[in-house]
Each structure stands twice: as C-alpha cells, then as structure tokens.
Design a protein around this motif. Structure first.
Motif, PDB file in Angstrom:
ATOM      1  N   THR A  33       2.181   4.922  -5.967  1.00 38.98           N
ATOM      2  CA  THR A  33       1.464   3.854  -5.286  1.00 38.98           C
ATOM      3  C   THR A  33       2.353   2.498  -5.564  1.00 38.98           C
ATOM      4  OG1 THR A  33      -0.002   3.223  -6.837  1.00 38.98           O
ATOM      5  CG2 THR A  33      -0.778   4.983  -5.380  1.00 38.98           C
ATOM      6  N   ASN A  34       1.938   1.560  -4.754  1.00 33.93           N
ATOM      7  CA  ASN A  34       2.565   0.244  -4.923  1.00 33.93           C
ATOM      8  C   ASN A  34       2.136  -0.165  -6.409  1.00 33.93           C
ATOM      9  OD1 ASN A  34       3.990  -0.691  -2.672  1.00 33.93           O
ATOM     10  ND2 ASN A  34       2.142  -0.459  -1.293  1.00 33.93           N
ATOM     11  N   ALA A  35       0.943  -0.026  -6.610  1.00 33.05           N
ATOM     12  CA  ALA A  35       0.468  -0.711  -7.790  1.00 33.05           C
ATOM     13  C   ALA A  35       1.030  -0.011  -9.066  1.00 33.05           C
ATOM     14  CB  ALA A  35      -1.109  -0.419  -8.174  1.00 33.05           C
ATOM     15  N   GLN A  36       1.372   1.355  -8.897  1.00 33.16           N
ATOM     16  CA  GLN A  36       2.047   2.111 -10.050  1.00 33.16           C
ATOM     17  C   GLN A  36       3.484   1.379 -10.066  1.00 33.16           C
ATOM     18  OE1 GLN A  36       1.149   5.925  -8.526  1.00 33.16           O
ATOM     19  NE2 GLN A  36      -0.369   6.109 -10.331  1.00 33.16           N
ATOM     20  N   TYR A  37       4.202   1.423  -9.065  1.00 36.04           N
ATOM     21  CA  TYR A  37       5.556   0.790  -8.960  1.00 36.04           C
ATOM     22  C   TYR A  37       5.705  -0.651  -9.573  1.00 36.04           C
ATOM     23  CZ  TYR A  37      10.216   0.859  -7.416  1.00 36.04           C
ATOM     24  OH  TYR A  37      11.857   1.071  -7.458  1.00 36.04           O
ATOM     25  N   ASP A  65      10.111  -5.158   0.896  1.00 35.42           N
ATOM     26  CA  ASP A  65       8.952  -5.777   1.716  1.00 35.42           C
ATOM     27  C   ASP A  65       7.976  -6.350   0.899  1.00 35.42           C
ATOM     28  OD1 ASP A  65       7.981  -3.397   0.431  1.00 35.42           O
ATOM     29  OD2 ASP A  65       6.435  -3.118   1.871  1.00 35.42           O
ATOM     30  N   TRP A  66       8.214  -6.638  -0.534  1.00 32.17           N
ATOM     31  CA  TRP A  66       7.373  -7.413  -1.343  1.00 32.17           C
ATOM     32  C   TRP A  66       7.740  -8.918  -1.405  1.00 32.17           C
ATOM     33  CZ3 TRP A  66       6.296  -4.468  -6.552  1.00 32.17           C
ATOM     34  CH2 TRP A  66       5.642  -3.042  -6.246  1.00 32.17           C
ATOM     35  N   GLU A  67       6.977  -9.510  -0.872  1.00 34.66           N
ATOM     36  CA  GLU A  67       7.378 -10.891  -0.976  1.00 34.66           C
ATOM     37  C   GLU A  67       7.116 -11.791  -2.475  1.00 34.66           C
ATOM     38  OE1 GLU A  67       5.445 -13.545   1.879  1.00 34.66           O
ATOM     39  OE2 GLU A  67       6.063 -12.509   3.436  1.00 34.66           O
ATOM     40  N   ALA A 126      -1.120  -7.761  -0.652  1.00 29.54           N
ATOM     41  CA  ALA A 126      -2.482  -7.908  -0.463  1.00 29.54           C
ATOM     42  C   ALA A 126      -3.299  -6.628   0.126  1.00 29.54           C
ATOM     43  CB  ALA A 126      -3.343  -9.308  -0.212  1.00 29.54           C
ATOM     44  N   GLY A 127      -4.078  -5.903  -0.929  1.00 30.38           N
ATOM     45  CA  GLY A 127      -4.921  -4.876  -0.220  1.00 30.38           C
ATOM     46  C   GLY A 127      -4.130  -3.682  -0.221  1.00 30.38           C
ATOM     47  N   LEU A 128      -2.466  -3.497  -0.376  1.00 21.27           N
ATOM     48  CA  LEU A 128      -1.809  -2.510  -0.329  1.00 21.27           C
ATOM     49  C   LEU A 128      -1.459  -1.703  -1.638  1.00 21.27           C
ATOM     50  CD1 LEU A 128       0.707  -3.341   2.438  1.00 21.27           C
ATOM     51  CD2 LEU A 128      -1.751  -2.307   2.576  1.00 21.27           C
ATOM     52  N   GLU A 129      -2.353  -1.956  -2.878  1.00 20.05           N
ATOM     53  CA  GLU A 129      -1.991  -1.470  -3.883  1.00 20.05           C
ATOM     54  C   GLU A 129      -2.215   0.060  -4.067  1.00 20.05           C
ATOM     55  OE1 GLU A 129      -3.447  -5.722  -4.212  1.00 20.05           O
ATOM     56  OE2 GLU A 129      -4.240  -3.908  -3.314  1.00 20.05           O
ATOM     57  N   ASP A 130      -3.017   0.503  -3.244  1.00 23.96           N
ATOM     58  CA  ASP A 130      -3.302   1.923  -3.355  1.00 23.96           C
ATOM     59  C   ASP A 130      -2.458   3.058  -2.355  1.00 23.96           C
ATOM     60  OD1 ASP A 130      -4.710   2.128  -5.597  1.00 23.96           O
ATOM     61  OD2 ASP A 130      -6.805   2.048  -4.300  1.00 23.96           O
ATOM     62  N   PHE A 131      -1.615   2.257  -1.436  1.00 22.41           N
ATOM     63  CA  PHE A 131      -0.802   2.536  -0.452  1.00 22.41           C
ATOM     64  C   PHE A 131       0.650   3.340  -1.064  1.00 22.41           C
ATOM     65  CE2 PHE A 131      -3.907   0.615   1.865  1.00 22.41           C
ATOM     66  CZ  PHE A 131      -3.704   0.941   3.287  1.00 22.41           C
ATOM     67  N   TRP A 178       5.467   0.489  18.550  1.00 22.87           N
ATOM     68  CA  TRP A 178       4.331   0.512  17.565  1.00 22.87           C
ATOM     69  C   TRP A 178       4.863  -0.569  16.536  1.00 22.87           C
ATOM     70  CZ3 TRP A 178      -0.257   1.895  18.430  1.00 22.87           C
ATOM     71  CH2 TRP A 178      -1.103   1.787  17.458  1.00 22.87           C
ATOM     72  N   LEU A 179       6.216  -0.418  15.944  1.00 22.99           N
ATOM     73  CA  LEU A 179       6.649  -1.260  14.932  1.00 22.99           C
ATOM     74  C   LEU A 179       6.874  -2.571  15.472  1.00 22.99           C
ATOM     75  CD1 LEU A 179       9.710   0.953  13.644  1.00 22.99           C
ATOM     76  CD2 LEU A 179       7.526   0.564  12.429  1.00 22.99           C
ATOM     77  N   ALA A 180       7.156  -2.978  16.731  1.00 22.61           N
ATOM     78  CA  ALA A 180       7.227  -4.357  16.908  1.00 22.61           C
ATOM     79  C   ALA A 180       5.860  -5.247  17.160  1.00 22.61           C
ATOM     80  CB  ALA A 180       7.756  -4.401  18.431  1.00 22.61           C
ATOM     81  N   TYR A 181       4.776  -4.260  17.141  1.00 17.86           N
ATOM     82  CA  TYR A 181       3.529  -5.058  17.415  1.00 17.86           C
ATOM     83  C   TYR A 181       2.165  -4.866  16.696  1.00 17.86           C
ATOM     84  CZ  TYR A 181       5.839  -6.280  21.716  1.00 17.86           C
ATOM     85  OH  TYR A 181       6.552  -6.666  22.805  1.00 17.86           O
ATOM     86  N   HIS A 182       2.571  -3.896  15.764  1.00 18.16           N
ATOM     87  CA  HIS A 182       1.495  -3.480  14.512  1.00 18.16           C
ATOM     88  C   HIS A 182       1.900  -3.839  13.108  1.00 18.16           C
ATOM     89  CE1 HIS A 182       0.291  -1.659  18.305  1.00 18.16           C
ATOM     90  NE2 HIS A 182      -0.899  -1.574  17.923  1.00 18.16           N
ATOM     91  N   GLY A 183       1.072  -4.060  12.328  1.00 18.55           N
ATOM     92  CA  GLY A 183       1.420  -4.409  10.986  1.00 18.55           C
ATOM     93  C   GLY A 183       1.303  -3.062   9.934  1.00 18.55           C
ATOM     94  N   PRO A 184       1.636  -3.465   8.668  1.00 15.94           N
ATOM     95  CA  PRO A 184       1.833  -2.326   7.949  1.00 15.94           C
ATOM     96  C   PRO A 184       0.333  -1.418   7.668  1.00 15.94           C
ATOM     97  CG  PRO A 184       1.415  -4.289   6.510  1.00 15.94           C
ATOM     98  CD  PRO A 184       1.679  -4.698   8.092  1.00 15.94           C
ATOM     99  N   ARG A 185      -0.466  -1.882   7.844  1.00 15.58           N
ATOM    100  CA  ARG A 185      -1.732  -1.099   8.022  1.00 15.58           C
ATOM    101  C   ARG A 185      -1.807   0.108   8.892  1.00 15.58           C
ATOM    102  NH1 ARG A 185      -5.437  -2.475   4.180  1.00 15.58           N
ATOM    103  NH2 ARG A 185      -5.297  -4.658   3.302  1.00 15.58           N
TER     104      ARG A 185
END
Length: 336
Positions: free
Chosen positions: A126-130, A144-146, A152-157, A231-238
């Motif tokens: 996950t992002n949190a582990q990395y 993609d990490w600023e 925010a909110g993607l720790e378990d992704f 889809w990539l052009a108009y939608h976010g990471p979630r």
C-alpha cells in the motif's frame, strides 16, 4: 479458542518476555477477524505475530512482517498446475472467438511444477507501507505523490507509479524479494489449475476492472482503448485502483487478495515467451537478462477477461517503467 491459534499467541507472549517486545494486545488478537483465512486449503489457518516467520507453518497461515506490517500468506511446498492446456484454449475460443490462439502461446505447455514453500503478500503493498520505506531509506517517492506525501485518503490503496527497480528495493528492505512468476501463479490459482483465483468462470464483480468501473462491456480492443483514454482524462484516482482487499469474493485459494485486477504486479523474472517450455522440462530458473519484466494479474483499466486469468503473462514493462496501473506484492522464502 483454536488450539493452533492459542499456541501462536502463547509463543508471541513468551518471545515478548524474552526480547522485550510489545506483548500481544486485544488489537493484534483481533487481526484474525480481519485477515481472510484460506478456507480452500486450510480452514484453521492462523495469524502469527512473531519476530520471524514460524518454523512449521501450515498452508494459508499468515505471518505479519514487523518491518512493514505486511500480512504474508504461507504457500506450502508441492506441485501445482502451471499454464494453459489445449482443451482450455479450445473452450475459451469457442466462447470468445475474438481472441486468438497465439494469445496463449507463452502459457504453454501446461505442466505440473513442484515448488518449495514460501510466503507471499496477502495484498499488494500500500501507499502507507511504501511511505514507511521512503522515510526509512530516503528512496524516491512515487511520481504521483506531491511533495513526497501520500495523496489524502489513499493510504490503503496499492502504491503505483513505481518501477520494477523501486519494487525490488522495497522488497529487499522488507526482508524479502519480488515473487517469481511461478510463485505468483501458484498463490493465485492454488493446485487445481483453475482459470481465475475464485474458479473457472469470469465474474466482473469479483475484482477491480474497467467493466465494473464503467458499467460497460466492450466489443473490441479499440473500443476498450478509447474508453480508457476518456476515463483517464475526466476521472480522478479513486476511479482507478481500489483499496487493497476490497473484493473478498475474488480471493485465491490461499486467501490472497487482488491477484486478478486492481493493478498489474511486478514479478522478479525477465519476460521470455518460451519460458513455459523450459519449466515443463524442470528448468525453473528465470532468464539471466532480457528487455521486459513479467507483470501479472491484470489491472483496473483492463477489460478483456483473458488478461485476468491466473496463467496470463504480460511482458511489455521495462524495469525502469512507471505507470498508474502497476504495483507489486512481496514474497519471502520459507526457513529451511
């Protein structure tokens, strides 16, 4: 209390007293409620919170690596069915004439392969582990990490935008290695040669995939490609990957999550189209070099069911490539 679990917890308490580790708490005991056991290989699988993996684990047991809190599932030694048979290809093409027989050439011949026991991540890293790895080593953060921070909110992704070299470095830091594609395939399909981690029939609701995300099916590869672009052009990471373990009905016989869909997963091996011909003869080592590394499992932006099969191999990612649809899980050899 299950006898094996009682022994496991007693072992942890003893070790804590001996080495000054934190004793078992109610929170760690509740881990057994959170971890999906491996009912198809061992309904009595237990969780071990010990400094090192247990010496005599059973199939489906989970060891929590104290380095990164990754839950590793034990895959017991023995044979499993590798690859795809002619009969399976014939049946597939009868149902999906748009695919071609050559699409399966690098998965043949089907054979039985014997592997020693090993541990493999129950989920993708996950992002949190990395983030823990980045802080401990100073390794570069995913692109993609600023400012080097997890969105925010993607720790378990699952962590994405990591190259094979990044993933390899993480696994070494965590005390393991990237799984070989043989280890990956056995953990995904078990020993019975099933097509998908959950069985032999495609079910878009059991994993993260583009059909599930968009609510559409695609008649051709070009339709799929055009949809991915919009889809990539108009939608976010979630709208991309899901949090790890979000699809319990899709777990493998060993209890591994997301081995179909979510993100492609880096394997240790160089891609070789003829590798299964060597494996069938008992030569199980990876090529010494190559151009592309093997990735397995399909991803959130993929639609064709063929790419989510346990035997499907993909070889168009170089070790330095990074993308939003590629992550990894770690493996660890069992103690002698």
């Amino acid at each position: 209390m299950n006898q094996r679990l009682a022994v496991c917890l007693a072992t942890v308490v003893c070790l804590a007293a001996l080495v000054g580790a934190t004793p078992v708490t109610a929170a760690s005991a509740r881990l057994t409620e959170r971890v999906s056991p491996a009912p198809q290989v061992n309904p009595n699988a237990v969780v071990w919170r010990t400094p090192q993996p247990p010496a005599k684990p059973e199939a489906g047991d989970v060891w929590v690596n104290p380095k990164d809190e990754m839950e590793l599932v034990y895959v017991s030694p023995g044979e499993f069915t590798l690859g795809t048979s002619d009969a399976q290809i014939d049946a597939w093409l009868k149902e999906r004439p748009g695919d071609k027989r050559d699409d399966f050439a690098d998965e043949q011949p089907q054979c039985r392969v014997n592997l020693p026991g090993y541990w493999i991540g129950r989920t993708e890293v996950t992002n949190a582990q990395y983030l823990g790895f980045v802080k401990a080593t100073g390794h570069r953060a995913p692109q993609d990490w600023e400012r080097g921070q997890v969105p925010a909110g993607l720790e378990d992704f699952p962590v994405v935008w990591v190259s094979w070299k990044d993933a390899d470095a993480y696994c070494e830091w965590a005390g393991g290695h990237l799984p070989t594609e043989l280890q990956w395939e056995k953990a995904a399909r078990g020993i019975d040669g099933r097509v998908y981690p959950w069985g032999n029939q495609w079910d878009s609701k059991r994993c993260r995939n583009l059909e599930l995300i968009t609510g559409k099916t695609y008649a051709s590869g070009s339709a799929w490609v055009s949809t991915v672009g919009s889809w990539l052009a108009y939608h976010g990471p979630r709208d991309g990957p899901a949090a790890v373990g979000s699809y319990p009905p899709g777990v493998s016989p060993y209890g591994c999550a997301d081995m179909a869909g979510n993100v492609w997963e880096w394997c240790a091996d160089w891609y070789d189209k003829t590798a299964y011909q060597r494996y069938a003869k008992g030569h199980l080592t990876s090529p010494a070099d190559g151009t592309y590394k093997v990735v397995r499992g399909g991803s959130w932006d993929v639609d064709p069911p063929r790419l989510f099969r346990c035997a499907a191999r993909y070889g168009l990612f170089r070790p330095v490539d990074r993308d939003d649809n590629c992550g990894f899980r770690c493996a660890r050899d069992a103690s002698p």
